[in-house]
Design a protein around this motif. Structure first.
Motif, PDB file in Angstrom:
ATOM      1  N   TRP A 119      36.216   3.462-109.590  1.00 43.36           N
ATOM      2  CA  TRP A 119      37.611   3.249-109.188  1.00 43.36           C
ATOM      3  C   TRP A 119      38.299   2.375-110.219  1.00 43.36           C
ATOM      4  O   TRP A 119      37.665   1.460-110.753  1.00 43.36           O
ATOM      5  CB  TRP A 119      37.643   2.549-107.821  1.00 43.36           C
ATOM      6  N   PRO A 120      39.562   2.670-110.525  1.00 46.86           N
ATOM      7  CA  PRO A 120      40.403   3.765-110.044  1.00 46.86           C
ATOM      8  C   PRO A 120      40.313   4.979-110.967  1.00 46.86           C
ATOM      9  O   PRO A 120      39.685   4.918-112.025  1.00 46.86           O
ATOM     10  CB  PRO A 120      41.798   3.144-110.094  1.00 46.86           C
ATOM     11  N   SER A 121      40.972   6.056-110.555  1.00 48.18           N
ATOM     12  CA  SER A 121      41.001   7.289-111.348  1.00 48.18           C
ATOM     13  C   SER A 121      42.436   7.766-111.469  1.00 48.18           C
ATOM     14  O   SER A 121      43.170   7.805-110.480  1.00 48.18           O
ATOM     15  CB  SER A 121      40.139   8.355-110.679  1.00 48.18           C
ATOM     16  N   PHE A 122      42.824   8.117-112.683  1.00 51.86           N
ATOM     17  CA  PHE A 122      44.182   8.593-112.948  1.00 51.86           C
ATOM     18  C   PHE A 122      44.103   9.926-113.692  1.00 51.86           C
ATOM     19  O   PHE A 122      44.319   9.994-114.904  1.00 51.86           O
ATOM     20  CB  PHE A 122      44.960   7.569-113.779  1.00 51.86           C
ATOM     21  N   GLY A 123      43.756  10.980-112.982  1.00 50.94           N
ATOM     22  CA  GLY A 123      43.629  12.282-113.621  1.00 50.94           C
ATOM     23  C   GLY A 123      42.483  12.279-114.619  1.00 50.94           C
ATOM     24  O   GLY A 123      41.323  12.076-114.261  1.00 50.94           O
ATOM     25  N   PRO A 124      42.781  12.466-115.913  1.00 45.97           N
ATOM     26  CA  PRO A 124      41.712  12.496-116.918  1.00 45.97           C
ATOM     27  C   PRO A 124      41.146  11.124-117.275  1.00 45.97           C
ATOM     28  O   PRO A 124      40.133  11.030-117.952  1.00 45.97           O
ATOM     29  CB  PRO A 124      42.405  13.114-118.134  1.00 45.97           C
ATOM     30  N   LEU A 125      41.802  10.053-116.827  1.00 52.13           N
ATOM     31  CA  LEU A 125      41.366   8.695-117.151  1.00 52.13           C
ATOM     32  C   LEU A 125      40.673   8.065-115.944  1.00 52.13           C
ATOM     33  O   LEU A 125      41.270   7.954-114.863  1.00 52.13           O
ATOM     34  CB  LEU A 125      42.560   7.844-117.572  1.00 52.13           C
ATOM     35  N   ASP A 159      36.231   6.610-119.090  1.00 56.55           N
ATOM     36  CA  ASP A 159      36.307   7.766-119.989  1.00 56.55           C
ATOM     37  C   ASP A 159      37.659   8.449-119.841  1.00 56.55           C
ATOM     38  O   ASP A 159      38.321   8.340-118.802  1.00 56.55           O
ATOM     39  CB  ASP A 159      35.162   8.747-119.720  1.00 56.55           C
ATOM     40  N   TYR A 160      38.045   9.104-120.904  1.00 57.88           N
ATOM     41  CA  TYR A 160      39.282   9.890-120.913  1.00 57.88           C
ATOM     42  C   TYR A 160      38.922  11.294-121.371  1.00 57.88           C
ATOM     43  O   TYR A 160      38.453  11.489-122.495  1.00 57.88           O
ATOM     44  CB  TYR A 160      40.330   9.276-121.846  1.00 57.88           C
ATOM     45  N   THR A 161      39.113  12.291-120.504  1.00 50.62           N
ATOM     46  CA  THR A 161      38.690  13.663-120.768  1.00 50.62           C
ATOM     47  C   THR A 161      39.851  14.490-121.291  1.00 50.62           C
ATOM     48  O   THR A 161      40.988  14.365-120.825  1.00 50.62           O
ATOM     49  CB  THR A 161      38.135  14.296-119.479  1.00 50.62           C
ATOM     50  N   PHE A 170      35.038  20.700-122.694  1.00 51.51           N
ATOM     51  CA  PHE A 170      35.605  19.373-122.503  1.00 51.51           C
ATOM     52  C   PHE A 170      35.058  18.379-123.531  1.00 51.51           C
ATOM     53  O   PHE A 170      33.867  18.345-123.818  1.00 51.51           O
ATOM     54  CB  PHE A 170      35.286  18.865-121.094  1.00 51.51           C
ATOM     55  N   TRP A 171      35.946  17.559-124.060  1.00 49.30           N
ATOM     56  CA  TRP A 171      35.598  16.387-124.852  1.00 49.30           C
ATOM     57  C   TRP A 171      36.088  15.166-124.085  1.00 49.30           C
ATOM     58  O   TRP A 171      36.953  15.274-123.208  1.00 49.30           O
ATOM     59  CB  TRP A 171      36.273  16.434-126.222  1.00 49.30           C
ATOM     60  N   PHE A 172      35.553  14.011-124.417  1.00 47.51           N
ATOM     61  CA  PHE A 172      36.019  12.808-123.743  1.00 47.51           C
ATOM     62  C   PHE A 172      35.764  11.585-124.623  1.00 47.51           C
ATOM     63  O   PHE A 172      34.855  11.577-125.464  1.00 47.51           O
ATOM     64  CB  PHE A 172      35.353  12.625-122.363  1.00 47.51           C
ATOM     65  N   ILE A 173      36.599  10.580-124.430  1.00 46.68           N
ATOM     66  CA  ILE A 173      36.428   9.281-125.073  1.00 46.68           C
ATOM     67  C   ILE A 173      35.758   8.345-124.071  1.00 46.68           C
ATOM     68  O   ILE A 173      36.209   8.220-122.930  1.00 46.68           O
ATOM     69  CB  ILE A 173      37.779   8.709-125.527  1.00 46.68           C
ATOM     70  N   SER A 174      34.684   7.714-124.476  1.00 46.05           N
ATOM     71  CA  SER A 174      33.943   6.796-123.619  1.00 46.05           C
ATOM     72  C   SER A 174      34.104   5.371-124.154  1.00 46.05           C
ATOM     73  O   SER A 174      34.058   5.151-125.368  1.00 46.05           O
ATOM     74  CB  SER A 174      32.459   7.191-123.588  1.00 46.05           C
ATOM     75  N   PHE A 175      34.268   4.394-123.259  1.00 48.80           N
ATOM     76  CA  PHE A 175      34.478   3.011-123.686  1.00 48.80           C
ATOM     77  C   PHE A 175      33.916   2.063-122.626  1.00 48.80           C
ATOM     78  O   PHE A 175      33.797   2.428-121.452  1.00 48.80           O
ATOM     79  CB  PHE A 175      35.968   2.721-123.909  1.00 48.80           C
ATOM     80  N   TYR A 176      33.570   0.843-123.038  1.00 46.55           N
ATOM     81  CA  TYR A 176      33.037  -0.126-122.085  1.00 46.55           C
ATOM     82  C   TYR A 176      33.051  -1.526-122.680  1.00 46.55           C
ATOM     83  O   TYR A 176      33.175  -1.720-123.893  1.00 46.55           O
ATOM     84  CB  TYR A 176      31.594   0.237-121.686  1.00 46.55           C
ATOM     85  N   ALA A 177      32.898  -2.507-121.800  1.00 42.49           N
ATOM     86  CA  ALA A 177      32.654  -3.890-122.184  1.00 42.49           C
ATOM     87  C   ALA A 177      31.719  -4.487-121.145  1.00 42.49           C
ATOM     88  O   ALA A 177      31.876  -4.250-119.939  1.00 42.49           O
ATOM     89  CB  ALA A 177      33.953  -4.686-122.261  1.00 42.49           C
TER      90      ALA A 177
END
Length: 249
Positions: A119-125, A159-161, A170-177
């Protein structure tokens, strides 16, 4: 509270964590000037055991790019219970072997317990949170003496798909801290402080997923409390053994 407000809040939280860790890394690098490069390879077999139960463990190899330096083989079997659409619980048992030509070899056994919120989810993000507690038992192979450390970890990731074209995969950008907390000031070997990263993923089917990550990690050595910064190149491969990829971890 509007969706835009939620989005701004979580982007700010991720930016704050990432900025703090990178600032810490830069300040410590200026003092100690020790930076390593590492290669990580991780394989994630995923098995759906039931409607709510999933096997999500992984195994892999990690090494500092130096023939005389540290390397690790590990296996981390794990079970996840999907309590609801956004909440799940995890338990795992990590077994790892560290070896180096310059230092003592270690066998690490680490039980883990975790709570994950999607959570949360905004469509592809999409954003996710993972809070874990670890009990790390480190055995020195030369005499089998051991130490026990209690480690807390918090990770915010997402992630952003997207698609490159209408018929494409599908491709996606993955990120974290991620931040670590270990109250024990005397440890047998390096103690992680933070980790952050960004990467590009490819999802060609419901069965396979590939992610290449560029990570930055800050650690502290056991002997003289020297701060070390690690640049990590990581390849993550996911394999779903049954076609239920929405629960890939």
């Amino acid at each position: 509270m509007t969706i835009k407000t939620y989005l701004n809040f979580f982007v700010f939280l991720l930016f704050l964590l990432t900025s703090k860790t990178l600032a810490f890394a830069q300040s410590e690098e200026d003092v100690d000037g020790e930076v390593t490069q590492q290669i990580w390879l991780d394989m994630y077999p995923h098995l759906v055991l039931g409607e709510k139960w999933h096997y999500i463990g992984d195994f892999g190899f990690r090494k500092i790019v130096d023939e005389n330096s540290w390397a690790q083989l590990f296996m981390r079997p794990a079970i996840k219970y999907q309590y609801s659409d956004i909440l799940s619980f995890q338990i795992s048992m990590s077994v790892a072997y560290d070896w180096s030509r310059l230092n003592e070899d270690h066998l690490l056994i680490t039980p883990r317990q975790g709570v994950r919120i999607d959570w949360p989810s905004f469509g592809p993000l999409n954003f996710y949170h993972l809070l874990r507690l670890e009990e790390r038992i480190s055995y020195k192979v030369s005499d089998w003496s051991h130490t026990v450390d209690l480690i807390g970890r918090y990770k915010i990731f997402g992630d952003y798909t997207f698609k490159l074209n209408e018929r494409g995969r599908f491709w996606f950008i993955s990120f974290y801290a991620e931040v670590f907390h270990n109250p024990n000031k005397k440890v047998e070997f390096n103690k992680n402080k933070f980790r952050t990263g960004i990467g590009l993923g490819y999802d060609p089917s419901n069965d396979w997923k590939y992610i290449f990550m560029l990570n930055w990690q800050g650690s502290q050595t056991s002997e003289d409390q020297t701060q070390i910064s690690d640049m990590i190149f990581q390849l993550k491969i996911y394999k779903t053994l049954r076609k239920w990829s929405k629960y890939l971890n």
